[in-house]
Design a protein around this motif. Structure first.
Motif, short mmCIF file in Angstrom:
data_model
loop_
_atom_site.label_atom_id
_atom_site.label_comp_id
_atom_site.label_asym_id
_atom_site.label_seq_id
_atom_site.Cartn_x
_atom_site.Cartn_y
_atom_site.Cartn_z
N THR A 132 0.85 -1.19 0.00
CA THR A 132 0.00 0.00 0.00
C THR A 132 0.89 1.24 0.00
O THR A 132 1.88 1.31 0.73
N VAL A 133 0.54 2.22 -0.81
CA VAL A 133 1.34 3.43 -0.94
C VAL A 133 0.62 4.60 -0.28
O VAL A 133 -0.58 4.82 -0.53
N VAL A 134 1.36 5.33 0.55
CA VAL A 134 0.78 6.50 1.22
C VAL A 134 0.82 7.71 0.31
O VAL A 134 -0.13 8.48 0.21
N GLY A 135 1.94 7.90 -0.40
CA GLY A 135 2.07 9.05 -1.28
C GLY A 135 3.21 8.88 -2.27
O GLY A 135 4.17 8.14 -2.03
N VAL A 136 3.10 9.57 -3.41
CA VAL A 136 4.13 9.54 -4.44
C VAL A 136 4.50 10.98 -4.77
O VAL A 136 3.64 11.79 -5.13
N GLU A 137 5.78 11.29 -4.67
CA GLU A 137 6.27 12.64 -5.00
C GLU A 137 7.16 12.55 -6.24
O GLU A 137 8.21 11.90 -6.22
N LEU A 138 6.72 13.16 -7.32
CA LEU A 138 7.52 13.17 -8.55
C LEU A 138 8.58 14.25 -8.43
O LEU A 138 8.26 15.41 -8.17
N LEU A 139 9.85 13.88 -8.60
CA LEU A 139 10.94 14.84 -8.46
C LEU A 139 11.08 15.68 -9.71
O LEU A 139 10.81 15.21 -10.83
N GLU A 140 11.50 16.91 -9.54
CA GLU A 140 11.61 17.83 -10.67
C GLU A 140 12.76 17.43 -11.59
O GLU A 140 13.72 16.80 -11.19
N GLY A 141 12.64 17.86 -12.86
CA GLY A 141 13.68 17.54 -13.84
C GLY A 141 13.21 16.44 -14.77
O GLY A 141 12.09 15.92 -14.66
N ASP A 142 14.09 16.06 -15.73
CA ASP A 142 13.75 15.05 -16.72
C ASP A 142 14.29 13.68 -16.35
O ASP A 142 14.47 12.80 -17.20
N THR A 143 14.59 13.49 -15.07
CA THR A 143 15.21 12.23 -14.65
C THR A 143 14.20 11.10 -14.50
O THR A 143 14.58 9.95 -14.35
N LYS A 144 12.92 11.42 -14.49
CA LYS A 144 11.86 10.44 -14.26
C LYS A 144 12.13 9.68 -12.97
O LYS A 144 12.24 8.45 -12.96
N SER A 145 12.28 10.44 -11.92
CA SER A 145 12.50 9.87 -10.60
C SER A 145 11.36 10.26 -9.68
O SER A 145 10.70 11.28 -9.89
N CYS A 146 11.14 9.44 -8.66
CA CYS A 146 10.07 9.75 -7.72
C CYS A 146 10.44 9.22 -6.33
O CYS A 146 11.29 8.35 -6.19
N ARG A 147 9.77 9.77 -5.34
CA ARG A 147 9.95 9.33 -3.96
C ARG A 147 8.59 8.78 -3.50
O ARG A 147 7.59 9.49 -3.58
N VAL A 148 8.61 7.54 -3.05
CA VAL A 148 7.36 6.88 -2.64
C VAL A 148 7.39 6.64 -1.14
O VAL A 148 8.38 6.14 -0.60
N THR A 149 6.31 6.98 -0.49
CA THR A 149 6.18 6.75 0.95
C THR A 149 5.20 5.62 1.19
O THR A 149 4.10 5.60 0.62
N VAL A 150 5.62 4.67 2.05
CA VAL A 150 4.76 3.53 2.38
C VAL A 150 4.69 3.40 3.90
O VAL A 150 5.57 3.89 4.63
N PRO A 151 3.65 2.76 4.43
CA PRO A 151 3.58 2.53 5.88
C PRO A 151 4.81 1.75 6.35
O PRO A 151 5.33 0.91 5.62
N ASP A 152 5.26 2.02 7.55
CA ASP A 152 6.47 1.37 8.07
C ASP A 152 6.39 -0.15 7.97
O ASP A 152 7.36 -0.81 7.57
N HIS A 153 5.24 -0.71 8.33
CA HIS A 153 5.12 -2.17 8.37
C HIS A 153 5.06 -2.79 6.97
O HIS A 153 5.11 -4.01 6.83
N GLN A 154 4.96 -1.95 5.90
CA GLN A 154 4.91 -2.48 4.54
C GLN A 154 6.16 -2.14 3.73
O GLN A 154 6.20 -2.38 2.52
N LEU A 155 7.17 -1.61 4.40
CA LEU A 155 8.39 -1.24 3.69
C LEU A 155 9.05 -2.44 3.02
O LEU A 155 9.41 -2.40 1.83
#
Length: 365
Positions: free
Chosen positions: A295-318
């Motif tokens: 389960t995903v709590v949130g997705v943050e798309l990073l700026e630029g053309d790198t097509k990178s993102c930071r995904v946050t998940v609950p601790d117990h689902q890491l």
């Protein structure tokens, strides 16, 4: 002799299926080579005319008319040329006819060689076309031999066709045996000096994709589309699907009633796990779905053309999001095309958790 020659050509064209023009070109070239060798001249000094429509077959040696001959092989004197053709003048090209019967044997031998070669090429061309029609498809094959040292498997494809399955295209841990029927994916067909060669695989994502196209009617008729697929053969596959009909659930269609459709494919793949997720134009939404079963709590798309993102998940689902040895995260990254940094909800790696503030004691009155 000419009549018999052209009759033979017509018969060859009809019976063997070889174009007369193809045969004639080969025969012309062979005669030119023979004349060059016998008379020590170049290509431009030889004229070969073969016209089936007019029944004309002539071979001539071409010489330049000159006042004084320096090279008898390529030149003829003006005096000699005018004895045979009064209108000749210096600089003209003079044709000396050669007896075509002297080249009949060459023509016959060349025709035989061309026929053999032509039939061989036609057979290879037909085989290549047949193989090419199976490119990017699944075919059934029979294991005929397994090399014990390198592990290369030889497969019989039907109609005498044979292909080899290299070790790196075999599913890890899968034990094939002689006489076993297996399904392989045709990655490509290549033309080689030894004839067409079929490149086959048991690990290619296309194998799973084609299996779903054969198993799921909605994919076959175009209602459901496979947008992306990533695979680690023998372990897990992730597949993103989308439906152009809002009334059709693409994930449900692939899973099938009581999970039967996906179960059939899992069985065919020897128990390989398959995650089917819904594709979305919104990258954040797609990435969230692709990290299933986490389960995903949130997705943050990073700026630029790198097509990178930071995904946050609950601790117990890491650990579930990352997967065994990072497998779930790898497959998700390949499926979405994004570099994914997965972080727990409580904080990022390498950072000290925020200090809890201790309430200040109440002031004494």
């Amino acid at each position: 002799m000419n009549a018999e020659f052209f009759e033979a050509l017509a018969m060859l064209e009809k019976e063997r299926g070889l174009p007369a023009d193809y045969l004639l070109e080969k025969i012309k070239n062979a005669i030119v080579i023979a004349v060059k060798k016998d008379y020590e001249v170049e290509d431009e000094n030889v004229s070969v005319v073969i016209e089936p429509d007019q029944g004309k077959f002539s071979v001539s040696l071409l010489k330049t008319v000159v006042e004084e001959v320096e090279d008898p092989a390529t030149e003829i004197s003006l005096e000699e040329a005018q004895q045979k053709k009064k209108s000749c003048k210096a600089g003209d090209e003079y044709a000396i006819p050669l007896k075509t019967k002297d080249f009949g044997r060459i023509a016959a031998q060349t025709a035989k060689h061309v026929i053999r070669q032509g039939l061989k090429e036609a057979e290879r061309s037909q085989m290549y076309a047949e193989m090419q029609s199976k490119a990017h498809e699944i075919i059934s094959a029979v294991v005929t031999n397994i090399e014990p040292v390198k592990g290369i498997v030889t497969l019989e494809l039907g109609k005498g066709g044979v292909a080899t399955l290299p070790r790196n295209e075999q599913v890890a841990g899968e034990e094939l045996r002689e006489g076993q029927h297996v399904k392989v994916y045709v990655v490509d067909v290549m033309e080689t000096e030894r004839g067409p060669r079929m490149m086959i695989s048991r690990t290619h994502p296309g194998l799973v994709k084609r299996m779903f196209e054969m198993e799921v009617p909605e994919i076959f008729d175009g209602t459901v589309e496979i947008k992306a697929i990533s695979r680690e053969a023998g372990a897990r596959t992730k597949m993103a699907v989308w439906s152009k009909d809002e009334n059709v659930d693409p994930v449900g269609a692939c899973i099938g009633p009581r999970g039967q459709r996906v179960a059939n494919i899992v069985e065919e793949l020897g128990g390989e796990k398959i995650d089917i997720v819904r594709w979305s134009e919104d990258p954040a939404q797609f990435i969230s779905a692709a990290l299933s079963p986490a389960t995903v709590v949130g997705v943050e798309l990073l700026e630029g053309d790198t097509k990178s993102c930071r995904v946050t998940v609950p601790d117990h689902q890491l650990s579930l999001a990352i997967g065994n040895k990072g497998q779930n995260a790898r497959l998700c990254a390949r499926l979405t095309g994004y570099n994914i940094d997965i972080r727990p909800e409580s904080g990022y790696y390498g950072e000290e958790p925020p200090m809890k503030k201790t309430p200040e004691p109440a002031a004494e009155e």
